[in-house]
Design a protein around this motif. Structure first.
Motif, short mmCIF file in Angstrom:
data_model
loop_
_atom_site.label_atom_id
_atom_site.label_comp_id
_atom_site.label_asym_id
_atom_site.label_seq_id
_atom_site.Cartn_x
_atom_site.Cartn_y
_atom_site.Cartn_z
N GLY A 141 -31.76 -46.94 -34.43
CA GLY A 141 -29.98 -47.06 -34.17
C GLY A 141 -29.76 -45.45 -33.29
O GLY A 141 -28.07 -45.43 -33.01
N THR A 142 -30.50 -44.42 -32.38
CA THR A 142 -29.31 -43.58 -31.52
C THR A 142 -28.64 -43.97 -30.86
O THR A 142 -29.87 -45.79 -30.28
CB THR A 142 -30.87 -42.41 -31.06
N ASP A 143 -27.63 -43.72 -30.14
CA ASP A 143 -27.72 -44.32 -28.49
C ASP A 143 -28.07 -43.67 -27.48
O ASP A 143 -27.09 -43.28 -25.93
CB ASP A 143 -26.04 -44.40 -28.89
N SER A 144 -29.04 -42.62 -27.63
CA SER A 144 -29.79 -42.07 -26.43
C SER A 144 -30.42 -42.98 -25.24
O SER A 144 -31.02 -43.22 -25.86
CB SER A 144 -30.37 -41.15 -26.59
N ARG A 145 -30.40 -42.77 -24.46
CA ARG A 145 -30.95 -43.66 -23.15
C ARG A 145 -32.90 -42.41 -23.06
O ARG A 145 -33.32 -42.94 -22.27
CB ARG A 145 -30.22 -43.29 -21.89
N GLU A 146 -32.49 -41.48 -24.12
CA GLU A 146 -33.63 -40.41 -23.45
C GLU A 146 -34.19 -40.18 -24.86
O GLU A 146 -34.31 -40.64 -25.24
CB GLU A 146 -33.25 -38.98 -23.60
N PHE A 147 -36.03 -39.80 -25.10
CA PHE A 147 -36.87 -39.90 -25.73
C PHE A 147 -37.88 -39.63 -25.26
O PHE A 147 -38.71 -39.42 -24.50
CB PHE A 147 -37.26 -41.48 -26.07
N GLY A 148 -38.30 -37.93 -26.27
CA GLY A 148 -39.47 -37.54 -26.22
C GLY A 148 -39.51 -36.60 -27.03
O GLY A 148 -39.38 -36.13 -27.67
#
Length: 248
Positions: A141-148
């Motif tokens: 449920g994060t609101d971040s557009r980044e992932f890695g």
């Protein structure tokens, strides 16, 4: 024969099937022509068992060769791929200051999150190690557009190849999944991966590789993402772009 043990939902792991298509495309290409780009369309779920691999040279020139590969099962195309090989040539254009990795350094490994050992994790993930240090875990449920973060093979110690790098890159879940609050199906519709330079010869599949994805746009059950991949020395080795379907 498509192998068992690499399941991903209803299909085989896309990184594996893409690597198999690459092996077919690679046969007979000039050593002077390096793989510049490949585009995969996951037409249908690839299943373990018999398959036909069809290769067709669309054009073979002095500088560029384009090859199409299809995987066919039960008389239906389940994967279609286009591979573009290109020879180095003189050019007045040269821009090589690539983006720096935003993945935390070695000293921050203690704060990285691991994917949980759960029946919800796809079968193929048993072959990889992950450290998530950008964004959140899938379905958090994060609101971040980044992932890695970082990824590596657990036991594969050979030098890195295009095939093993495809497995590493596609081993990451779609960047949309951390935005969801509960498990939902998702899959890659298309995948394009580009290679600015030939892969480094001083890196192994078991080294840590850095991965950073960004959601460009997502709505109506589809997401468009891109990702950069770096080696352990901070060199940009690949640029990945995906169209993802998500059912949540």
């Amino acid at each position: 024969m498509m192998p068992d043990g690499w399941g991903q939902g209803r299909a085989l792991f896309g990184g594996l099937t893409a690597a198999i298509a690459w092996q077919v495309a690679e046969h007979g290409v000039s050593n002077e022509q390096h793989l510049r780009s490949m585009t995969i369309s996951f037409v249908g779920p690839v299943q373990p068992g018999p398959a036909q691999l069809q290769r067709r040279i669309l054009r073979q020139g002095k500088s560029v060769t384009q090859i199409a590969v299809e995987i066919v099962q039960q008389q239906e195309t389940v994967l279609a791929a286009l591979f573009s090989y290109g020879k180095d040539r003189p050019s007045a254009v040269r821009i090589t200051d690539t983006p720096a990795a935003k993945v935390p350094a070695e000293s921050d490994e203690q704060t990285a999150q691991r994917f949980p050992q759960s029946k919800l994790m796809p079968e193929f993930t048993q072959f990889f190690d992950y450290q998530v240090s950008v964004g959140g875990l899938p379905f958090s449920g994060t609101d971040s557009r980044e992932f890695g973060g970082k990824m590596r093979f657990k036991s594969e110690t050979a030098a890195i190849s295009i095939g093993s790098l495809l497995g590493l890159v596609d081993a990451w879940p779609p960047a949309l999944l951390p935005l969801l609050q509960q498990p939902s199906p998702a899959s890659s519709l298309t995948w394009t991966i580009e290679f600015p330079e030939p892969l480094p010869t001083d890196c192994l599949a078991s080294d840590w590789w850095l991965y950073h994805a960004f959601i460009d746009y997502a709505a109506d059950g589809y997401g468009h993402t891109h990702a950069h991949i770096w080696d352990k020395h901070g060199r940009l080795v690949a640029i990945s772009r995906q169209t993802v379907t998500v059912f949540g």
